[in-house]
Scaffold this motif. Structure first.
Motif, PDB file in Angstrom:
ATOM      1  N   CYS A  47      -9.138 -54.414  18.348  1.00 46.39           N
ATOM      2  CA  CYS A  47      -8.538 -55.750  18.395  1.00 46.39           C
ATOM      3  C   CYS A  47      -9.538 -56.739  17.817  1.00 46.39           C
ATOM      4  CB  CYS A  47      -8.166 -56.125  19.831  1.00 46.39           C
ATOM      5  SG  CYS A  47      -6.711 -55.256  20.379  1.00 46.39           S
TER       6      CYS A  47
ATOM      7  N   ALA B 258       1.570 -51.045  37.492  1.00 51.05           N
ATOM      8  CA  ALA B 258       0.114 -51.273  37.523  1.00 51.05           C
ATOM      9  C   ALA B 258      -0.577 -50.604  36.351  1.00 51.05           C
ATOM     10  CB  ALA B 258      -0.451 -50.761  38.840  1.00 51.05           C
ATOM     11  N   GLY B 259       0.179 -50.147  35.358  1.00 50.62           N
ATOM     12  CA  GLY B 259      -0.431 -49.495  34.197  1.00 50.62           C
ATOM     13  C   GLY B 259      -0.881 -48.088  34.543  1.00 50.62           C
ATOM     14  N   TYR B 260      -1.662 -47.491  33.633  1.00 51.34           N
ATOM     15  CA  TYR B 260      -2.139 -46.118  33.863  1.00 51.34           C
ATOM     16  C   TYR B 260      -3.658 -46.108  33.942  1.00 51.34           C
ATOM     17  CZ  TYR B 260      -2.517 -41.124  33.782  1.00 51.34           C
ATOM     18  OH  TYR B 260      -2.808 -39.837  34.144  1.00 51.34           O
TER      19      TYR B 260
ATOM     20  N   SER C 122      -4.837 -58.139  30.896  1.00 49.75           N
ATOM     21  CA  SER C 122      -4.918 -59.604  30.949  1.00 49.75           C
ATOM     22  C   SER C 122      -6.363 -60.117  30.941  1.00 49.75           C
ATOM     23  CB  SER C 122      -4.166 -60.135  32.173  1.00 49.75           C
ATOM     24  OG  SER C 122      -4.736 -59.590  33.337  1.00 49.75           O
TER      25      SER C 122
ATOM     26  N   ARG D 101       1.568 -67.519  29.498  1.00 46.29           N
ATOM     27  CA  ARG D 101       2.958 -67.794  29.913  1.00 46.29           C
ATOM     28  C   ARG D 101       3.183 -69.251  30.321  1.00 46.29           C
ATOM     29  NH1 ARG D 101       3.357 -62.596  33.679  1.00 46.29           N
ATOM     30  NH2 ARG D 101       3.736 -61.020  32.078  1.00 46.29           N
TER      31      ARG D 101
ATOM     32  N   VAL E 259       2.366 -50.177  28.717  1.00 42.43           N
ATOM     33  CA  VAL E 259       3.301 -51.009  27.950  1.00 42.43           C
ATOM     34  C   VAL E 259       3.186 -50.676  26.461  1.00 42.43           C
ATOM     35  CG1 VAL E 259       3.867 -53.385  27.308  1.00 42.43           C
ATOM     36  CG2 VAL E 259       3.323 -52.843  29.687  1.00 42.43           C
ATOM     37  N   GLY E 260       1.969 -50.478  25.982  1.00 42.35           N
ATOM     38  CA  GLY E 260       1.757 -50.129  24.571  1.00 42.35           C
ATOM     39  C   GLY E 260       2.492 -48.852  24.200  1.00 42.35           C
TER      40      GLY E 260
ATOM     41  N   CYS F  24      -2.379 -50.379  22.496  1.00 43.63           N
ATOM     42  CA  CYS F  24      -1.491 -49.250  22.146  1.00 43.63           C
ATOM     43  C   CYS F  24      -1.649 -48.037  23.051  1.00 43.63           C
ATOM     44  CB  CYS F  24      -1.735 -48.839  20.699  1.00 43.63           C
ATOM     45  SG  CYS F  24      -3.446 -48.283  20.423  1.00 43.63           S
TER      46      CYS F  24
ATOM     47  N   THR G 183       9.104 -51.355  32.697  1.00 42.49           N
ATOM     48  CA  THR G 183       8.428 -51.330  31.395  1.00 42.49           C
ATOM     49  C   THR G 183       9.403 -51.469  30.224  1.00 42.49           C
ATOM     50  OG1 THR G 183       8.387 -48.900  31.333  1.00 42.49           O
ATOM     51  CG2 THR G 183       6.404 -49.998  32.171  1.00 42.49           C
TER      52      THR G 183
ATOM     53  N   SER H   3       4.263 -47.673  38.092  1.00 41.31           N
ATOM     54  CA  SER H   3       3.973 -47.852  36.661  1.00 41.31           C
ATOM     55  C   SER H   3       3.734 -49.319  36.309  1.00 41.31           C
ATOM     56  CB  SER H   3       5.108 -47.290  35.805  1.00 41.31           C
ATOM     57  OG  SER H   3       6.304 -47.983  36.072  1.00 41.31           O
TER      58      SER H   3
ATOM     59  N   ASN I 228       3.173 -59.527  26.459  1.00 42.72           N
ATOM     60  CA  ASN I 228       3.617 -59.131  27.800  1.00 42.72           C
ATOM     61  C   ASN I 228       2.656 -59.603  28.875  1.00 42.72           C
ATOM     62  OD1 ASN I 228       5.969 -57.120  27.603  1.00 42.72           O
ATOM     63  ND2 ASN I 228       4.603 -56.479  25.968  1.00 42.72           N
TER      64      ASN I 228
ATOM     65  N   GLY J 193      11.556 -55.157  31.734  1.00 43.15           N
ATOM     66  CA  GLY J 193      10.480 -55.983  32.281  1.00 43.15           C
ATOM     67  C   GLY J 193       9.273 -56.135  31.373  1.00 43.15           C
TER      68      GLY J 193
HETATM   69  N1  LIG Z   1       3.137 -51.980  33.374  1.00 44.16           N
HETATM   70  C1  LIG Z   1       4.121 -52.869  33.498  1.00 44.16           C
HETATM   71  O1  LIG Z   1       5.209 -52.575  34.049  1.00 44.16           O
HETATM   72  C2  LIG Z   1       3.964 -54.272  32.962  1.00 44.16           C
HETATM   73  C3  LIG Z   1       5.099 -55.071  32.938  1.00 44.16           C
HETATM   74  C4  LIG Z   1       5.006 -56.365  32.431  1.00 44.16           C
HETATM   75  C5  LIG Z   1       3.800 -56.826  31.968  1.00 44.16           C
HETATM   76  N2  LIG Z   1       2.692 -56.047  32.020  1.00 44.16           N
HETATM   77  C6  LIG Z   1       1.439 -56.602  31.478  1.00 44.16           C
HETATM   78  O2  LIG Z   1       1.188 -55.956  30.212  1.00 44.16           O
HETATM   79  C7  LIG Z   1      -0.204 -55.804  30.000  1.00 44.16           C
HETATM   80  C8  LIG Z   1      -0.527 -54.331  29.812  1.00 44.16           C
HETATM   81  O3  LIG Z   1      -0.179 -53.632  30.999  1.00 44.16           O
HETATM   82  P1  LIG Z   1      -0.298 -52.050  31.123  1.00 44.16           P
HETATM   83  O4  LIG Z   1       0.355 -51.734  32.403  1.00 44.16           O
HETATM   84  O5  LIG Z   1       0.172 -51.405  29.863  1.00 44.16           O
HETATM   85  O6  LIG Z   1      -1.908 -51.869  31.219  1.00 44.16           O
HETATM   86  P2  LIG Z   1      -2.802 -50.602  30.864  1.00 44.16           P
HETATM   87  O7  LIG Z   1      -2.008 -49.340  30.957  1.00 44.16           O
HETATM   88  O8  LIG Z   1      -4.020 -50.728  31.715  1.00 44.16           O
HETATM   89  O9  LIG Z   1      -3.212 -50.830  29.316  1.00 44.16           O
HETATM   90  C9  LIG Z   1      -4.101 -51.847  28.913  1.00 44.16           C
HETATM   91  C10 LIG Z   1      -4.358 -51.814  27.410  1.00 44.16           C
HETATM   92  O10 LIG Z   1      -5.299 -52.861  27.099  1.00 44.16           O
HETATM   93  C11 LIG Z   1      -6.328 -52.307  26.254  1.00 44.16           C
HETATM   94  N3  LIG Z   1      -7.600 -52.990  26.465  1.00 44.16           N
HETATM   95  C12 LIG Z   1      -8.346 -53.047  27.595  1.00 44.16           C
HETATM   96  N4  LIG Z   1      -9.497 -53.734  27.368  1.00 44.16           N
HETATM   97  C13 LIG Z   1      -9.486 -54.091  26.065  1.00 44.16           C
HETATM   98  C14 LIG Z   1     -10.398 -54.801  25.217  1.00 44.16           C
HETATM   99  N5  LIG Z   1     -11.569 -55.276  25.671  1.00 44.16           N
HETATM  100  N6  LIG Z   1     -10.051 -54.999  23.926  1.00 44.16           N
HETATM  101  C15 LIG Z   1      -8.879 -54.530  23.443  1.00 44.16           C
HETATM  102  N7  LIG Z   1      -7.970 -53.839  24.194  1.00 44.16           N
HETATM  103  C16 LIG Z   1      -8.280 -53.630  25.487  1.00 44.16           C
HETATM  104  C17 LIG Z   1      -6.439 -50.838  26.666  1.00 44.16           C
HETATM  105  O11 LIG Z   1      -7.044 -50.123  25.603  1.00 44.16           O
HETATM  106  P3  LIG Z   1      -8.187 -48.983  25.817  1.00 44.16           P
HETATM  107  O12 LIG Z   1      -7.451 -47.705  26.145  1.00 44.16           O
HETATM  108  O13 LIG Z   1      -8.865 -48.900  24.504  1.00 44.16           O
HETATM  109  O14 LIG Z   1      -9.070 -49.454  26.934  1.00 44.16           O
HETATM  110  C18 LIG Z   1      -4.965 -50.494  26.890  1.00 44.16           C
HETATM  111  O15 LIG Z   1      -4.386 -50.155  25.659  1.00 44.16           O
HETATM  112  C19 LIG Z   1      -0.898 -56.422  31.228  1.00 44.16           C
HETATM  113  O16 LIG Z   1      -1.258 -57.739  30.941  1.00 44.16           O
HETATM  114  C20 LIG Z   1       0.189 -56.354  32.299  1.00 44.16           C
HETATM  115  O17 LIG Z   1       0.013 -57.323  33.294  1.00 44.16           O
HETATM  116  C21 LIG Z   1       2.748 -54.753  32.489  1.00 44.16           C
END
Ligand SMILES: NC(=O)c1ccc[n+]([C@@H]2O[C@H](COP(=O)([O-])OP(=O)(O)OC[C@H]3O[C@@H](n4cnc5c(N)ncnc54)[C@H](OP(=O)(O)O)[C@@H]3O)[C@@H](O)[C@H]2O)c1
Length: 346
Positions: A70, A181-183, A85, A110, A16-17, A12, A324, A179, A105, A327
């Motif tokens: 989680c 690559a997440g934040y 991932s 997949r 993406v969350g 969250c 986001t 974006s 996501n 996608g």
């Molecule tokens: N960004 C995009 O455009 C996009 C598009 C399609 C798919 N995706 C995929 O969607 C997923 C999320 O991407 P994102 O860009 O949102 O990444 P992100 O900003 O790095 O967010 C990752 C999330 O995962 C949580 N997390 C990390 N380690 C964890 C753990 N050990 N247990 C539970 N939660 C954990 C983090 O929570 P904490 O804050 O508590 O660490 C955070 O809420 C990835 O698999 C990515 O490949 C992203």
């Protein structure tokens, strides 16, 4: 719908969350009742922990929520996963096994045989393999995935062509937003005024996922489509929106007019997140562009332009979409809506 369905967001705090939480606000069918992330976030108030990056404020019903860890029991029927991932695979399996409908996501499941990889306008028939999963997840849970963000953009643009003329070869170069690559993602010093010609695992995803999405469901398995793709993926200094330059060779002869006509053939699914136009074609050769076309169809439309003959393959064009929304978060919500409307939730 008499009563909204309780949904939770895993991951969250991430890019993406956050987009999921923002898009789910006032959703006609879904109510966000749980948010979960890692141990580092668990136990904290959402508004105090999250580094909120959405333009609109944190939804009132979410900002005071306590973030769960989680693995905790969650008061929700559907769990949207925006998990990193490195952890998504195990956590999503756990929740499916506990009877939740997990809409992911992440890349982890997949390509798993009994997990559908869905863009509902293209392959909603693949949802049927959920019934195979129900044998291993005995409490009625299952996992559904949406494709990689740049794959979704490319595949939505290619599908009408594949359906009408067949595809033999595809070459794609991407210009992908930061974006994705997440934040905080890519450090600013690496991306301002720069192009990074490598995104880990991205080319492999773009070269394999389309074959599953265009595949045919036969009994218990999906027979993959038979064409070849070559992808070159680049990170560029654009905040949101992935651009893809696609060249393709068809199996049957096609004309420019017939290809453009095929772009209008998508059926409207009649779901809250269905855009009026799945694809929007621009006659202007300088479109689509991230600054102009990011929010076409509220971010759910893929914009296509500049279809022209290619000296190497038959045709080339540009396709662009919000990474986001169409996608990721919007794609996942659309999948959940399809599942609800078609009574896959037990
Ligand atoms: N960004 C995009 O455009 C996009 C598009 C399609 C798919 N995706 C995929 O969607 C997923 C999320 O991407 P994102 O860009 O949102 O990444 P992100 O900003 O790095 O967010 C990752 C999330 O995962 C949580 N997390 C990390 N380690 C964890 C753990 N050990 N247990 C539970 N939660 C954990 C983090 O929570 P904490 O804050 O508590 O660490 C955070 O809420 C990835 O698999 C990515 O490949 C992203």
């Amino acid at each position: 719908m008499e009563k909204k369905i309780n949904v939770g967001v895993l991951g969250c705090t991430g890019a993406v969350g956050q987009k999921l939480i923002a898009l789910l606000e006032n959703h006609p069918w879904f109510e966000t009742t749980e948010v979960a992330a890692s141990e580092n976030s668990a136990g904290q108030k959402y508004s105090e922990r999250v580094n909120w990056k959405e333009a609109k404020a944190i939804p009132e019903n979410v900002k005071g929520m306590t973030i769960k860890k989680c693995g905790d029991k969650l008061n929700a029927k559907i769990l949207f996963s925006g998990l990193d991932s490195s952890v998504a695979g195990e956590i999503e399996d756990y929740y499916a096994n506990e009877g939740y409908a997990v809409i992911s996501n992440s890349k982890n499941h997949r390509m798993t045989g009994d997990v559908p990889l869905i863009i509902p306008e293209i392959n909603h028939s693949h949802f049927e393999i959920i019934n195979i999963q129900r044998k291993r997840f005995s409490k009625g849970g299952f996992i559904v995935t949406n494709p990689n963000c740049s794959t979704i953009v490319m595949v939505l643009a290619l599908y009408p062509i594949y359906k009408n003329f067949g595809l033999e070869k595809v070459i794609v170069s991407t210009m992908q937003a930061i974006s994705g690559a997440g934040y905080p993602g890519v450090p600013s010093l690496d991306i301002i005024g720069n192009v990074v010609p490598y995104i880990k695992d991205e080319e492999e995803k773009m070269q394999t996922e389309p074959l599953k999405i265009f595949g045919e469901l036969e009994g218990d398995k999906i027979n993959f489509a038979d064409f070849t793709l070559s992808a070159m993926c680049n990170r560029v200094p654009v905040q949101n929106g992935h651009t893809t330059s696609i060249s393709f060779k068809t199996r049957k002869p096609a004309t420019k007019e017939a290809i453009i006509k095929s772009f209008n053939e998508y059926e409207h699914l009649g779901l809250p997140f269905s855009p009026e136009k799945v694809l929007q074609y621009f006659d202007d050769p300088a479109r689509p562009q991230p600054t102009l076309d990011l929010y076409n169809g509220n971010g759910m439309t893929v914009s296509v332009g500049n279809l022209r003959e290619c000296n190497v393959l038959d045709w080339k064009m540009t396709a662009f979409g919000h990474n986001t929304i169409r996608g990721a978060a919007g794609a996942a919500i659309l999948n959940a809506e399809y599942l609800v409307k078609n009574e896959y939730l037990k």
